[in-house]
Write an enzyme that holds these catalytic residues in place. Sequence first.
Site, PDB file in Angstrom:
ATOM      1  N   CYS A  31      -0.082  10.024   4.817  1.00 28.71           N
ATOM      2  CA  CYS A  31       0.040  10.658   6.140  1.00 28.71           C
ATOM      3  C   CYS A  31      -0.209  12.064   6.178  1.00 28.71           C
ATOM      4  CB  CYS A  31       1.352  10.319   6.571  1.00 28.71           C
ATOM      5  SG  CYS A  31       1.735  10.922   8.351  1.00 28.71           S
ATOM      6  N   ASP A  69      -5.542   0.865  10.773  1.00 21.56           N
ATOM      7  CA  ASP A  69      -4.917   2.381  11.149  1.00 21.56           C
ATOM      8  C   ASP A  69      -5.819   2.975  12.170  1.00 21.56           C
ATOM      9  OD1 ASP A  69      -3.453   4.696  10.879  1.00 21.56           O
ATOM     10  OD2 ASP A  69      -3.880   4.949   8.721  1.00 21.56           O
ATOM     11  N   HIS A  73      -1.217   2.133   9.284  1.00 23.00           N
ATOM     12  CA  HIS A  73      -0.523   3.434   8.527  1.00 23.00           C
ATOM     13  C   HIS A  73       0.467   3.008   7.776  1.00 23.00           C
ATOM     14  CE1 HIS A  73      -1.138   7.525   8.584  1.00 23.00           C
ATOM     15  NE2 HIS A  73       0.204   7.861   8.783  1.00 23.00           N
TER      16      HIS A  73
END
Length: 247
Positions: A123, A183, A215
Site C-alpha cells: 500500500c 485495484d 488492493h
Amino acid sequence: MNDAMWAGTVTIGGHGGAELEAYLARPLGDAPRGGVVVIHHMPGYDPGTKEFVRTFAAHGYAAIAPNLYSREGAGVSPDDQAAAARAKGGVPDEQLVGDVAGAAAHLNSLEHANGRIGVIGHCSGGRHAFLAACDLDLDAAVDCYGAFVVDDPPEEYPTSARSILAKAANLSCPLLGLFGEEDGFPAPGEVAALDAELTRLGKEHEFHSYPDAGHAFFAVERPAFRPAAAKDGWERIFAFFGRHLTA
C-alpha cells in the site's frame, strides 16, 4: 539446521537523529544473511506488519520494520499514532528515506550481515519502497500495490503523497512489483505506465498482476485477502530476494 530466531522491539536512529521504535526478527544461526526493511502500510505499525518481519526471519533474513509514526509520541498506542500521522497527510518523503536508511544501517550492524539490503512495502509502503530504492543505494526492492507512484491522488484523498515517477531514472536496484487487476490505487493503467517508463529507462524490473485480486490481497485479516495470489506473491518475493540478497 538451526531454525531458531529472535524477535522483539528495538530502538534505531531515523531521519534527523530521531529515535524510532522498530520490530526486528533475525535467525540465531551463524550463516551470512541479507537484510530486509519492511515498510508498514498507512494503517501503521500493526500485527500484520510484524508477522511479515517474522516470516522473513523464518526464511533466513534479518528483517526490521521501523515504526514510521514513532514521532507521534512514546507510550501512544499504534492506532492513535497512525491516526495522528494520517491527519498530517502521512510521512514526508524525505523523512521516510532517512528512516529507511537508519533501518538499513541497523541491519548491517548486526552479526552475520552480508551487507545486502532489500526493501518491501505494501500500500503506501509500496510507494515508499519505490521511493527508497530511488533515493538510496539498495540491492532489491518489492512494491506491493503501491499507489501514487505514477499519478497524484484525487484532491479529496487524505494524503500529501504526490507522483514520484520522475525519480524512476534513479532506481538503484532491481524492482519486483505485485499488483491486483481489480485495484483502483494503483489502477492497471498506472501499473502499465510505470512498467513502460522503467522499460524505457532500461531499469531491471518484473511486474505481476493478479486477476480477481484488488488492493491488500496479502492481508490475511481482511476480506480483500486472496490466498492464491498471496501464495504466488510470496513465492516470487522469496525467489527475488534469494537472487539479489545472497552474497
